[in-house]
Design an enzyme around this catalytic site. Structure first.
Site, PDB file in Angstrom:
ATOM      1  N   HIS A  79       0.858  -1.229   0.059  1.00 52.61           N
ATOM      2  CA  HIS A  79      -0.009   0.073  -0.065  1.00 52.61           C
ATOM      3  C   HIS A  79       0.777   1.254  -0.075  1.00 52.61           C
ATOM      4  O   HIS A  79       0.508   2.292  -0.112  1.00 52.61           O
ATOM      5  CB  HIS A  79      -1.060   0.119   1.030  1.00 52.61           C
ATOM      6  N   ASP A 123       0.392  -7.840   2.101  1.00 51.44           N
ATOM      7  CA  ASP A 123       0.780  -6.309   1.951  1.00 51.44           C
ATOM      8  C   ASP A 123       2.276  -6.200   1.769  1.00 51.44           C
ATOM      9  O   ASP A 123       2.743  -5.696   2.751  1.00 51.44           O
ATOM     10  CB  ASP A 123       0.088  -5.490   3.064  1.00 51.44           C
ATOM     11  N   SER A 221       4.250   2.836   7.987  1.00 51.75           N
ATOM     12  CA  SER A 221       3.950   2.146   6.935  1.00 51.75           C
ATOM     13  C   SER A 221       5.147   1.524   6.045  1.00 51.75           C
ATOM     14  O   SER A 221       5.842   2.157   5.699  1.00 51.75           O
ATOM     15  CB  SER A 221       2.852   2.649   6.080  1.00 51.75           C
TER      16      SER A 221
END
Length: 271
Positions: A79, A123, A221
């Site tokens: 992402h 992910d 992230s």
């Protein structure tokens, strides 16, 4: 509250205290950062940690973390790459502060795992960079991958350029977003404990961690979660998602489980 990817908390609950629109991020996203961490002390280095940066009209902006797995390969979250232009992305290695120059490499391209489903599984992404990083194993070096399944109760450490508070309060960016690399330790929990704590969709491809008033939040992230083994540090997880309010004790962080994807990652270390 529903879980969300750590890169995407900005537009939820605009009228409440759970998020905000943030001009720091590319494509209208909010970068995720660490709550409850402490500065990495002067003179210390996290050689495998990199800052993913995006070219904006105001210059290069940190938006995600990543880890060095080879001189020309960076591991991060899917992402952090989806929908972005690789030609505007770069990575900076060998820095403690975002104000340092470090060693910058351009992102030539990236490969997102073919099974990636947002907030569900896989992910992770591998970045191809140039020029290759020069390892000195003090300020710049690779992290080994954890190939064995990690259960609950394991001490782990997260690093990133992180939000100090539970939510990004408006007009306090200088306080919220430190330039110095943050480090924070807590423990993994079992996937069943994670589901019991509200992360209903957690699968075996993910690993969860939790601690009192600490956790991943808005720039973390894609960053590395590591554990210490007899062979040295190994990467256990990749920062994936959590709840809107960061660092609540009842709120686990969800990471992509590196051991599930070791074969796929290694397969992307060579052209």
């Amino acid at each position: 509250m529903a879980p969300i990817e750590l890169l995407l908390i900005g537009v939820l609950a605009i009228e409440g205290a759970f998020g905000r629109l943030n001009s720091r991020q590319p494509s209208g996203y909010t970068p995720h950062r660490i709550v409850g961490g402490a500065d990495v002390p002067p003179g210390e280095h996290v050689p495998y940690q990199v800052s993913l940066q995006y070219q904006t009209r105001n210059g290069q902006m940190h938006f995600c973390g990543g880890s060095i797995i080879a001189p020309n390969r960076i591991l991060t979250a899917a992402h952090c790459c989806q929908g972005l232009n690789a030609s505007r992305m770069s990575v900076v290695a060998g820095i403690r502060s975002l104000q340092e120059i470090g060693s910058r490499s351009k992102v030539l391209s990236f490969t997102i795992h073919p099974d990636y489903k947002e907030l569900v599984t896989s992910d992770l992404s591998v970045l191809y960079i140039d020029p290759p990083l020069e390892f000195d194993n003090t300020t710049i070096g690779a992290i080994d991958l954890q190939s064995n399944y990690v259960g609950g109760g394991v001490p782990v450490t997260l690093t990133g350029w992180g939000l100090r508070l539970w939510v990004p309060f408006p007009y306090l960016d200088d306080v919220n977003y430190p330039n110095v690399l943050q480090r924070m330790s807590y423990h993994t929990i079992t996937n069943q404990e994670c589901r019991n704590a509200g992360m209903d969709s957690v699968t075996d491809t993910e690993v969860c961690a939790r601690g009192p008033f600490r956790g991943a939040c808005s720039g973390d992230s894609g960053g590395p979660l590591v554990m210490r083994t007899d062979e040295g540090l190994k990467q256990v997880g990749i920062v994936s998602y959590g709840l809107v309010v960061c660092g609540l004790f009842i709120s686990p962080d969800v990471y992509t489980r590196v051991s599930t994807f070791t074969e796929w990652i290694v397969g992307h270390l060579e052209f």
